[in-house]
Motif scaffolding. Structure first.
Motif, PDB file in Angstrom:
ATOM      1  N   LYS A 183      -2.401 -37.962 -17.238  1.00  0.00           N
ATOM      2  CA  LYS A 183      -3.816 -38.177 -16.923  1.00  0.00           C
ATOM      3  C   LYS A 183      -3.835 -38.966 -15.619  1.00  0.00           C
TER       4      LYS A 183
ATOM      5  N   THR B 270     -25.875 -39.805 -17.243  1.00  0.00           N
ATOM      6  CA  THR B 270     -26.442 -40.024 -18.588  1.00  0.00           C
ATOM      7  C   THR B 270     -25.645 -41.075 -19.358  1.00  0.00           C
TER       8      THR B 270
ATOM      9  N   GLY C  52     -20.708 -31.857 -24.287  1.00  0.00           N
ATOM     10  CA  GLY C  52     -20.691 -31.207 -25.601  1.00  0.00           C
ATOM     11  C   GLY C  52     -22.051 -30.969 -26.221  1.00  0.00           C
TER      12      GLY C  52
ATOM     13  N   HIS D  37      -4.629 -44.760 -18.747  1.00  0.00           N
ATOM     14  CA  HIS D  37      -4.709 -43.321 -18.447  1.00  0.00           C
ATOM     15  C   HIS D  37      -3.552 -42.571 -19.105  1.00  0.00           C
TER      16      HIS D  37
ATOM     17  N   GLY E 296     -18.856 -39.949 -16.919  1.00  0.00           N
ATOM     18  CA  GLY E 296     -17.707 -39.834 -16.032  1.00  0.00           C
ATOM     19  C   GLY E 296     -16.936 -38.533 -16.219  1.00  0.00           C
ATOM     20  N   SER E 297     -16.862 -38.066 -17.464  1.00  0.00           N
ATOM     21  CA  SER E 297     -16.054 -36.867 -17.717  1.00  0.00           C
ATOM     22  C   SER E 297     -16.652 -35.629 -17.055  1.00  0.00           C
TER      23      SER E 297
ATOM     24  N   ASP F 178     -16.462 -36.132 -13.139  1.00  0.00           N
ATOM     25  CA  ASP F 178     -15.087 -35.958 -12.643  1.00  0.00           C
ATOM     26  C   ASP F 178     -14.660 -34.500 -12.661  1.00  0.00           C
TER      27      ASP F 178
ATOM     28  N   HIS G 261     -13.058 -52.463 -13.979  1.00  0.00           N
ATOM     29  CA  HIS G 261     -12.951 -52.098 -12.548  1.00  0.00           C
ATOM     30  C   HIS G 261     -13.094 -53.334 -11.676  1.00  0.00           C
TER      31      HIS G 261
ATOM     32  N   HIS H 279      -5.530 -49.845 -15.832  1.00  0.00           N
ATOM     33  CA  HIS H 279      -6.008 -48.456 -15.818  1.00  0.00           C
ATOM     34  C   HIS H 279      -4.857 -47.454 -15.859  1.00  0.00           C
TER      35      HIS H 279
ATOM     36  N   SER I  24     -25.015 -33.331 -25.922  1.00  0.00           N
ATOM     37  CA  SER I  24     -25.987 -34.431 -26.087  1.00  0.00           C
ATOM     38  C   SER I  24     -27.249 -34.147 -25.270  1.00  0.00           C
TER      39      SER I  24
ATOM     40  N   SER J 226     -30.285 -42.637 -25.220  1.00  0.00           N
ATOM     41  CA  SER J 226     -29.781 -42.026 -26.460  1.00  0.00           C
ATOM     42  C   SER J 226     -28.272 -42.258 -26.645  1.00  0.00           C
TER      43      SER J 226
HETATM   44  O1  NZQ Z   1     -20.341 -34.495 -24.168  1.00  0.00           O
HETATM   45  P1  NZQ Z   1     -21.650 -34.982 -24.625  1.00  0.00           P
HETATM   46  O2  NZQ Z   1     -22.190 -34.266 -25.800  1.00  0.00           O
HETATM   47  O3  NZQ Z   1     -22.650 -35.102 -23.506  1.00  0.00           O
HETATM   48  O4  NZQ Z   1     -21.414 -36.485 -25.194  1.00  0.00           O
HETATM   49  C1  NZQ Z   1     -20.899 -37.526 -24.375  1.00  0.00           C
HETATM   50  C2  NZQ Z   1     -19.459 -37.911 -24.724  1.00  0.00           C
HETATM   51  O5  NZQ Z   1     -19.146 -37.562 -26.043  1.00  0.00           O
HETATM   52  C3  NZQ Z   1     -21.665 -38.779 -24.701  1.00  0.00           C
HETATM   53  N1  NZQ Z   1     -22.880 -38.938 -23.905  1.00  0.00           N
HETATM   54  C4  NZQ Z   1     -22.995 -38.991 -22.570  1.00  0.00           C
HETATM   55  N2  NZQ Z   1     -24.277 -39.245 -22.235  1.00  0.00           N
HETATM   56  C5  NZQ Z   1     -24.979 -39.354 -23.402  1.00  0.00           C
HETATM   57  C6  NZQ Z   1     -24.090 -39.141 -24.469  1.00  0.00           C
HETATM   58  N3  NZQ Z   1     -24.480 -39.191 -25.767  1.00  0.00           N
HETATM   59  C7  NZQ Z   1     -25.791 -39.435 -26.014  1.00  0.00           C
HETATM   60  N4  NZQ Z   1     -26.687 -39.660 -25.030  1.00  0.00           N
HETATM   61  C8  NZQ Z   1     -26.334 -39.638 -23.712  1.00  0.00           C
HETATM   62  N5  NZQ Z   1     -27.229 -39.917 -22.764  1.00  0.00           N
HETATM   63  O6  NZQ Z   1     -20.774 -39.836 -24.372  1.00  0.00           O
HETATM   64  C9  NZQ Z   1     -19.439 -39.417 -24.640  1.00  0.00           C
HETATM   65  C10 NZQ Z   1     -18.527 -39.948 -23.586  1.00  0.00           C
HETATM   66  O7  NZQ Z   1     -18.817 -39.375 -22.336  1.00  0.00           O
HETATM   67  P2  NZQ Z   1     -17.759 -39.504 -21.150  1.00  0.00           P
HETATM   68  O8  NZQ Z   1     -18.371 -38.867 -19.939  1.00  0.00           O
HETATM   69  O9  NZQ Z   1     -16.420 -39.030 -21.584  1.00  0.00           O
HETATM   70  O10 NZQ Z   1     -17.668 -41.083 -20.964  1.00  0.00           O
HETATM   71  P3  NZQ Z   1     -17.436 -41.944 -19.660  1.00  0.00           P
HETATM   72  O11 NZQ Z   1     -18.648 -41.924 -18.807  1.00  0.00           O
HETATM   73  O12 NZQ Z   1     -16.945 -43.255 -20.132  1.00  0.00           O
HETATM   74  O13 NZQ Z   1     -16.281 -41.173 -18.854  1.00  0.00           O
HETATM   75  C11 NZQ Z   1     -14.930 -41.331 -19.204  1.00  0.00           C
HETATM   76  C12 NZQ Z   1     -14.045 -40.557 -18.252  1.00  0.00           C
HETATM   77  O14 NZQ Z   1     -14.171 -41.020 -16.900  1.00  0.00           O
HETATM   78  C13 NZQ Z   1     -12.862 -41.374 -16.395  1.00  0.00           C
HETATM   79  C14 NZQ Z   1     -12.141 -41.787 -17.663  1.00  0.00           C
HETATM   80  O15 NZQ Z   1     -10.754 -41.826 -17.498  1.00  0.00           O
HETATM   81  C15 NZQ Z   1     -12.576 -40.722 -18.642  1.00  0.00           C
HETATM   82  O16 NZQ Z   1     -11.870 -39.523 -18.461  1.00  0.00           O
HETATM   83  N6  NZQ Z   1     -12.971 -42.367 -15.322  1.00  0.00           N
HETATM   84  C16 NZQ Z   1     -13.450 -41.977 -14.128  1.00  0.00           C
HETATM   85  C17 NZQ Z   1     -13.518 -42.834 -13.034  1.00  0.00           C
HETATM   86  C18 NZQ Z   1     -13.992 -42.395 -11.693  1.00  0.00           C
HETATM   87  N7  NZQ Z   1     -14.132 -41.127 -11.428  1.00  0.00           N
HETATM   88  O17 NZQ Z   1     -14.228 -43.191 -10.803  1.00  0.00           O
HETATM   89  C19 NZQ Z   1     -13.089 -44.226 -13.111  1.00  0.00           C
HETATM   90  C20 NZQ Z   1     -12.821 -44.697 -14.492  1.00  0.00           C
HETATM   91  O18 NZQ Z   1     -11.857 -45.725 -14.422  1.00  0.00           O
HETATM   92  C21 NZQ Z   1     -12.380 -43.686 -15.485  1.00  0.00           C
HETATM   93  O19 NZQ Z   1     -10.976 -43.545 -15.475  1.00  0.00           O
END
Ligand code: NZQ
Ligand code: ZN
Length: 383
Positions: free
Chosen positions: A162, A140, A40, A271, A99-100, A103, A198, A267, A42, A182
């Motif tokens: 999910k 990040t 989004g 989910h 992760g988002s 993924d 995990h 999990h 960041s 950040s």
């Molecule tokens: O979108 P932006 O603006 O970048 O903001 C993100 C988001 O709002 C922010 N962010 C990320 N890096 C940043 C930052 N803000 C400031 N400085 C930075 N350096 O953080 C927020 C959350 O990011 P997100 O990627 O959603 O978080 P996370 O890494 O926890 O990922 C969660 C997702 O991963 C899945 C989860 O279910 C969820 O959908 N999972 C993936 C797994 C896998 N592939 O192995 C295993 C896990 O169990 C998990 O289920």
């Protein structure tokens, strides 16, 4: 220990300045058209975007941007990215985020090479993609460990599911702690708890006999707990954030899972809660874990007791130790400022809980095979 085959194709570049040192030359190994994928915004605020554009330009790449990947990425977003890749003949995906983003890109990479709808292909035909657009992950936001595996958790909004799909695995992952500085503390703690989850969900799987994977897992869990505590008083401590970054990869790169059938019941519940409420992953897990464990620990008593003794320093009989370990986990969650109920996370009504429970997968690795009714009870208790 069960038999296993272990392979991990992701080349890890770890440490401050790793992208600066290696990314441009690495990019030169791939074709000219790169999809720069991010969330989004960041990365525009903290300077990572400008840095990436610099490396891409230096490597002579034509860049297409794919932005707005949301937390809990949707299947519609995957389709948008795959369409872009096809239209622009993309040769490489550079996934910059948590992760988002990673993924979403894993499935974009597979769907772009696939005429069939990948959701239908994997869930209905049990057929899995073998062709992918290559991908590099720039982390990040640590916690999920998504950078070192090929699983991707995607929300299908219409189906209200999910779930994990299999997609591309990054050829390389860059883990530069500077890129995480950040990240707001709330998300740092949420991510770190995801790593701990995990580890616990792997450790508490089967078989129960002692093995090397579990010994290593205990060390990772203790390290995560210790470094989370360091950040509580010193949020910008780079050494602690670095340790958590590598622990995150260790939790999901398969090493700790070698020879095990993992549990992952918490999990699966979280989910599906996410599919209905779009909640934060790590926070949802923090609420579910202690309540779920109080429901199941008697069925895995010796394992819960070992977890309590070796990770939380508990003593007493197996029953006493197991309970005191679960209490220590709950107290730690509170100490970290993580939520102890769904209400604290902002979930205001429980109308969806029955549907969440009924659509939750029951896992084979959990010490107790839960019923959907029992999951409904657990969800109500979490509220
Ligand atoms: O979108 P932006 O603006 O970048 O903001 C993100 C988001 O709002 C922010 N962010 C990320 N890096 C940043 C930052 N803000 C400031 N400085 C930075 N350096 O953080 C927020 C959350 O990011 P997100 O990627 O959603 O978080 P996370 O890494 O926890 O990922 C969660 C997702 O991963 C899945 C989860 O279910 C969820 O959908 N999972 C993936 C797994 C896998 N592939 O192995 C295993 C896990 O169990 C998990 O289920
Ligand atoms: Zn997780």
């Amino acid at each position: 220990m069960n038999n296993f085959i272990y392979e991990n194709k992701t080349k890890v570049y770890f440490g401050k300045g790793c992208a600066k040192e290696y990314l441009t030359s690495l990019l030169k190994k791939y074709g000219g058209k790169v999809l720069l994928a991010y969330g989004g915004g960041s990365i525009k605020k903290n300077g990572i975007y400008d840095e990436m554009i610099g490396y891409l330009t230096a490597a002579g790449k034509e860049v297409t941007e794919f932005s707005g990947i949301m937390p809990n990425p949707t299947y519609a977003k995957v389709q948008e990215g795959a369409k872009l890749c096809r239209e622009k003949n993309i040769n490489l995906i550079l996934a910059v985020g948590g992760g988002s983003v990673i993924d979403c890109c894993k499935i974009v990479s597979a769907q772009a090479k696939q005429k069939r709808d990948i959701w239908m292909m994997e869930f209905e035909c049990r057929s899995y993609p073998a062709e992918f657009i290559p991908m590099i992950a720039i982390v990040t936001d640590a916690g999920t460990g998504a950078e070192m595996n090929n699983g991707a958790v995607i929300t299908h909004e219409e189906k209200k599911i999910k779930a994990g799909l299999l997609g591309a695995q990054a050829d390389a992952a860059m883990l530069d702690v500077g890129y995480t500085m950040s990240l707001p503390m709330k998300q740092v703690v949420s991510g770190a708890f995801d790593t701990l989850s995990h580890c616990m969900e792997t450790y508490l799987g089967k078989p129960e006999e002692n093995n090397l994977s579990d010994d290593m897992n205990e060390a990772v869990m203790r390290s995560v707990i210790c470094n989370m505590r360091v950040l509580l008083t010193d949020p910008q401590n780079e050494a602690a954030r670095s340790e958590l970054m590598w622990a995150s990869s260790m939790g999901e790169n398969g090493i700790l899972k070698s020879g095990k059938i993992t549990d992952f019941q918490a999990h699966q519940i979280e989910h599906q809660l996410g599919a209905y409420t779009n909640c934060n992953h790590g926070q949802g897990l923090a609420v579910i874990h202690p309540i779920l464990y109080r429901h199941i620990y008697k069925d895995g008593l010796s394992r819960f007791a070992r977890f309590a003794r070796n990770v939380w320093g508990a003593d007493g009989t197996d029953d006493e130790a197991a309970i005191s370990g679960i209490n220590a986990l709950a107290a730690f969650i509170k100490e970290m400022g993580l939520p102890a109920s769904f209400r604290e996370m902002g979930i205001t009504d429980d109308d969806c809980f029955k549907d969440v429970a009924e659509s939750t997968n029951i896992t084979a690795g959990c010490c107790k095979k839960l019923s959907h009714e029992e999951i409904h009870e657990i969800l109500k208790e979490c509220f």
